[in-house]
Enzyme design. Structure first.
Site, short mmCIF file in Angstrom:
data_model
loop_
_atom_site.label_atom_id
_atom_site.label_comp_id
_atom_site.label_asym_id
_atom_site.label_seq_id
_atom_site.Cartn_x
_atom_site.Cartn_y
_atom_site.Cartn_z
N GLU A 119 0.89 -1.18 0.00
CA GLU A 119 0.00 0.00 0.00
C GLU A 119 0.92 1.21 0.00
OE1 GLU A 119 -3.28 0.02 -0.16
OE2 GLU A 119 -3.60 -2.14 0.02
N CYS A 148 -2.15 9.63 2.61
CA CYS A 148 -1.70 9.01 1.36
C CYS A 148 -2.64 9.31 0.20
CB CYS A 148 -1.59 7.50 1.54
SG CYS A 148 -3.09 6.75 2.16
#
Ligand code: NAD
Length: 470
Positions: free
Chosen positions: A218, A252
């Protein structure tokens, strides 16, 4: 023996202990899995204030509202969703069979993998350490968690609380610096989930490759936001400011840069200033705006801004009260920065927002397509053809249409990146499947059809081959 040798032995001992416990219980019942999920829920509920306080101390300052809304609340939602669907996810999935094999039955059973490693970043230190644990425990696994060294108080509290709520052979937290993280990534886990930067992700992938450890990455990237010509700029700006300034841009999936039609650029800048001042007024701004996690992050952003200043790029800063502790940075717009400046080359990860004017929607799409595939993409439009065009012509991990960040909070959507922004997705059912082995099982019932094709071969075999190979 030196410290690193002892650390290695400790890591291997923990992994062996968890694996042995897994061997004793390779397919935990629904009740066991639900009990583990409930313990995560109790940990979060019983220690919410403590968790909010340590995160704030590690950051310098972060409002407890942000820690609650962005970390604890999504996990409670995910726990409820997973708990209620787990029985059906664990059921064998019946699969079809072709006419030759009508005498058989086929199904898929999702089987636990064993011990899963979780490597978490600092920016959402609770959500990204304990969130994946929900999917991992639901799938019947055990887990070792390595939180980030950049949030040491949070990591220490997580280690203490996890040890109170879980046996070490169920879940354990490993504290330590970068060397420990590197040793952790080299452990022969049954699966390793890494959340962090693309650069470190490459190192983790190389370490995992030595053991052929299956991996979920991720990662980050520059998530674009397109305001289509038809969409009211002020309305889009409200959602963009929300997505950009939560956690001071250290998210993010924060909008990294905005593409706005050339003739709407001034309206965007004006709306941005108004919206930021509305969200962070002088009375409460300093309490609700988050600090940057450390000197390194602060220096990196200042370096990028200085470069822009030296190159004569138009920089507009909104004057809001900064947090009283930690390192703060004012929300800042960069107007039409060139593609080769630092802040357009790297993920920004702070309250700085480049605004790129475009002439046509095709130009905006081409701009996105010419860059690495991002983790998220945001498109603001009320026109279904525009929405379809952007969805078909761009590739990103996820998309939110007419909002920002919201896709991450949907329990029934896979969350993850693509290409340089990540590998594999989790959350909800996709998470359960990601941390399971989908075992295909074929069962012969009354008659085994393979017995029709055994030697010695003759006319019947030839006829059968002709029928099957038709
Ligand atoms: P990072 O890559 O610096 O650190 C992540 C983890 O890697 C930490 O636990 C750290 O201990 C470990 N680590 C550091 N050096 C290592 C090495 N040499 N070998 C093995 N492990 C090592 O990332 P960060 O600064 O903590 O987090 C910010 C990044 O994470 C941003 O790029 C952001 O986009 C990304 N991110 C992605 C997601 C997502 O869900 N896709 C979520 C949050 C953050």
């Amino acid at each position: 023996m030196n410290d690193s040798g002892q650390e290695q032995i400790y890591l291997h001992t923990m992994l062996t202990q968890q694996r042995q416990a897994f061997e004793q219980e390779p397919f935990p019942s629904l009740a066991v899995r639900r009990d583990r999920l409930d313990r995560i829920g109790r940990l979060l509920k019983n220690h919410r204030n403590e968790l909010c306080e340590v995160v704030s101390r590690d950051f310098g300052h972060r409002s407890s509202h942000e820690t609650t809304m962005l970390e604890i609340v999504p996990m409670m939602g995910s726990l409820r969703h997973t708990r209620s669907h787990l029985r059906s996810w664990m059921r064998p999935e019946r699969r079809g069979r072709s006419i030759e094999f009508l005498q058989m039955s086929n199904w898929v059973q999702h089987q636990p993998l064993g011990v899963v490693g979780i490597m978490a970043p600092w920016n959402y230190p609770l959500l990204l350490a304990l969130g994946p644990l929900i999917d991992i425990l639901a799938a019947g696994n055990r887990a070792m968690i390595k939180p980030s060294e950049l949030v040491p108080e949070t990591s220490a509290l997580l280690a203490k609380l996890v040890a109170e709520y879980f046996k070490p052979e169920e879940v354990t937290v490993i504290e330590g610096g970068v060397e420990v993280a590197a040793a952790f990534s080299a452990l022969p886990f049954d699966h390793l989930l890494f959340t962090g930067s693309t650069n470190v992700g490459k190192k983790v992938m190389a370490a995992a490759a030595a053991n052929l450890t299956p991996l979920t990455l991720e990662l980050g990237g520059k998530s674009p936001t397109i305001i289509a010509p038809d969409y009211p700029v002020a309305s889009a700006t409200q959602d963009i400011v929300f997505g950009k300034l939560m956690n001071a841009g250290q998210t993010c999936i924060a909008p990294d840069y905005v593409l706005v039609k050339k003739d709407k650029l001034d309206s965007f800048v004006e709306a941005f200033f108004e919206q930021v001042q509305r969200f962070y007024p002088s009375a409460t701004g300093s309490a609700h705006f988050t600090s940057l996690v450390g000197a390194r992050a602060h220096e990196r952003l200042l370096k990028g801004l200085n470069e822009c200043r030296e190159r004569g790029i138009d920089i507009r800063t909104v004057d809001i009260p900064l947090p009283k502790s930690g390192l703060g940075l004012q929300p800042t717009l960069l107007i039409n920065p060139p593609a080769d400046c630092l802040l357009m080359e790297e993920e920004i990860f702070g309250p700085v927002l480049p605004v790129i004017p475009y002439n046509t929607l095709d130009d905006a799409i081409a701009f996105v397509r010419s860059r690495p595939r991002p983790l998220a993409l945001y498109i603001f439009t009320h026109e279904s053809e525009t929405q379809q065009k952007v969805l078909e012509k761009t590739i990103s991990g996820n998309v939110t249409v007419n909002g920002t960040l919201l896709h991450i909070a949907q329990n029934d959507l896979p969350f993850g990146g693509v290409g340089p922004s990540g590998l594999g997705a989790y959350h909800g059912y996709e998470g359960f499947k990601r941390f399971s082995h989908a075992r295909g099982i074929a069962k012969v019932r009354l008659f085994n059809p393979a017995r029709l094709a055994t030697p010695p071969y003759g006319r019947f075999t030839a006829l059968l081959a002709r029928f099957m190979g038709r």
